[in-house]
Scaffold this motif. Structure first.
Motif, mmCIF file in Angstrom:
data_model
loop_
_atom_site.group_PDB
_atom_site.id
_atom_site.type_symbol
_atom_site.label_atom_id
_atom_site.label_comp_id
_atom_site.label_asym_id
_atom_site.label_seq_id
_atom_site.Cartn_x
_atom_site.Cartn_y
_atom_site.Cartn_z
ATOM 1 N N UNK A 93 6.662 -12.465 8.684
ATOM 2 C CA UNK A 93 7.289 -12.655 7.375
ATOM 3 C C UNK A 93 8.695 -12.095 7.409
ATOM 4 N N UNK A 94 9.605 -12.722 6.688
ATOM 5 C CA UNK A 94 10.974 -12.240 6.644
ATOM 6 C C UNK A 94 11.063 -10.896 5.952
ATOM 7 N N UNK A 95 12.065 -10.127 6.351
ATOM 8 C CA UNK A 95 12.336 -8.861 5.700
ATOM 9 C C UNK A 95 12.818 -9.035 4.271
ATOM 10 N N UNK A 96 13.521 -10.110 4.019
ATOM 11 C CA UNK A 96 14.085 -10.294 2.689
ATOM 12 C C UNK A 96 13.001 -10.664 1.694
ATOM 13 N N UNK A 97 12.978 -10.134 0.497
ATOM 14 C CA UNK A 97 13.940 -9.182 -0.058
ATOM 15 C C UNK A 97 13.498 -7.723 0.035
ATOM 16 N N UNK A 98 12.823 -7.382 1.115
ATOM 17 C CA UNK A 98 12.300 -6.034 1.238
ATOM 18 C C UNK A 98 13.375 -5.028 1.654
ATOM 19 N N UNK A 99 13.249 -3.821 1.104
ATOM 20 C CA UNK A 99 14.015 -2.692 1.609
ATOM 21 C C UNK A 99 13.293 -2.132 2.829
ATOM 22 N N UNK A 100 14.034 -1.467 3.685
ATOM 23 C CA UNK A 100 13.456 -0.877 4.885
ATOM 24 C C UNK A 100 13.936 0.560 4.997
ATOM 25 N N UNK A 101 13.074 1.416 5.432
ATOM 26 C CA UNK A 101 13.422 2.820 5.605
ATOM 27 C C UNK A 101 12.986 3.307 6.973
ATOM 28 N N UNK A 102 13.649 4.354 7.411
ATOM 29 C CA UNK A 102 13.226 5.085 8.607
ATOM 30 C C UNK A 102 12.744 6.462 8.168
ATOM 31 N N UNK A 103 11.622 6.855 8.711
ATOM 32 C CA UNK A 103 11.077 8.193 8.532
ATOM 33 C C UNK A 103 10.839 8.780 9.912
ATOM 34 N N UNK A 104 10.681 10.084 9.955
ATOM 35 C CA UNK A 104 10.342 10.721 11.214
ATOM 36 C C UNK A 104 9.325 11.829 10.960
ATOM 37 N N UNK A 105 8.571 12.103 11.994
ATOM 38 C CA UNK A 105 7.552 13.135 11.884
ATOM 39 C C UNK A 105 7.463 13.899 13.191
ATOM 40 N N UNK A 106 7.745 15.174 13.111
ATOM 41 C CA UNK A 106 7.616 16.068 14.262
ATOM 42 C C UNK A 106 6.232 16.707 14.226
ATOM 43 N N UNK A 107 5.747 17.185 15.364
ATOM 44 C CA UNK A 107 4.413 17.795 15.402
ATOM 45 C C UNK A 107 4.289 18.943 14.414
ATOM 46 N N UNK A 108 3.236 18.916 13.626
ATOM 47 C CA UNK A 108 2.978 19.978 12.665
ATOM 48 C C UNK A 108 3.811 19.919 11.404
ATOM 49 N N UNK B 187 9.615 8.338 15.209
ATOM 50 C CA UNK B 187 10.357 7.644 14.163
ATOM 51 C C UNK B 187 9.593 6.387 13.769
ATOM 52 N N UNK B 188 9.429 6.225 12.460
ATOM 53 C CA UNK B 188 8.700 5.099 11.905
ATOM 54 C C UNK B 188 9.626 4.281 11.012
ATOM 55 N N UNK B 189 9.479 2.972 11.045
ATOM 56 C CA UNK B 189 10.123 2.169 10.015
ATOM 57 C C UNK B 189 9.050 1.745 9.014
ATOM 58 N N UNK B 190 9.490 1.544 7.799
ATOM 59 C CA UNK B 190 8.588 1.191 6.712
ATOM 60 C C UNK B 190 9.301 0.210 5.800
ATOM 61 N N UNK B 191 8.532 -0.611 5.119
ATOM 62 C CA UNK B 191 9.123 -1.648 4.291
ATOM 63 C C UNK B 191 8.410 -1.744 2.954
ATOM 64 N N UNK B 192 9.211 -1.993 1.945
ATOM 65 C CA UNK B 192 8.681 -2.158 0.595
ATOM 66 C C UNK B 192 9.736 -2.893 -0.223
ATOM 67 N N UNK B 193 9.381 -3.279 -1.422
ATOM 68 C CA UNK B 193 10.319 -4.039 -2.238
ATOM 69 C C UNK B 193 11.441 -3.178 -2.813
ATOM 70 N N UNK B 194 11.272 -1.867 -2.771
ATOM 71 C CA UNK B 194 12.301 -0.960 -3.255
ATOM 72 C C UNK B 194 12.635 0.057 -2.172
ATOM 73 N N UNK B 195 13.868 0.543 -2.189
ATOM 74 C CA UNK B 195 14.278 1.604 -1.267
ATOM 75 C C UNK B 195 13.963 2.944 -1.918
#
Length: 122
Positions: free
Chosen positions: A27-42, A94-102
């Motif tokens: 599926x296309x990214x549009x019109x979804x917002x995309x974010x990057x998150x990160x998670x270190x151990x603990x 590092x994770x990317x995530x997508x939703x309709x809002x940023x």
């Protein structure tokens, strides 16, 4: 349904650079917002950056502002995170995530990739 696949992680020395990619399939990214998150151990999952589908607004965590740049190429269904001047404290999955809002809250996002490891040696 949006399936996300990250790539580009690896081992880099402090001060070095990496570019992460996040590709959406099925599926296309549009019109979804995309974010990057990160998670270190603990540690909890941490917001890094987000971009609206129109790419006219981009948001960054204070810890990465001025060093990281997020961009997107909607025809390619791809989002990038250019990471420069990397520090040992940037090491994480590092994770990317997508939703309709940023948003900065990870609970906002329904769709997630599997993550890519970034390791920064001092």
């Amino acid at each position: 349904q949006v399936t996300l696949v990250e790539s580009g992680g690896g081992l880099v020395q402090a001060g070095g650079s990496l570019r992460l990619s996040c590709v959406a399939s099925a599926r296309t990214f549009s019109p979804y917002a995309v974010a990057w998150f990160r998670q270190a151990p603990g540690k909890e999952r941490e917001f890094v950056s987000a971009i609206k589908w129109s790419a006219d607004d981009t948001y960054y965590a204070d810890s990465v502002k001025g060093r990281f740049t997020m961009s997107r190429d909607n025809p390619k269904n791809t989002v990038y995170l250019q990471m420069n001047s990397l520090k040992p404290e940037d090491a994480a999955v590092y994770f990317c995530a997508s939703e309709t809002v940023a948003a900065r809250n990870p609970r906002t996002y329904e769709f997630w990739g599997q993550g890519t490891q970034v390791t920064v040696s001092s």
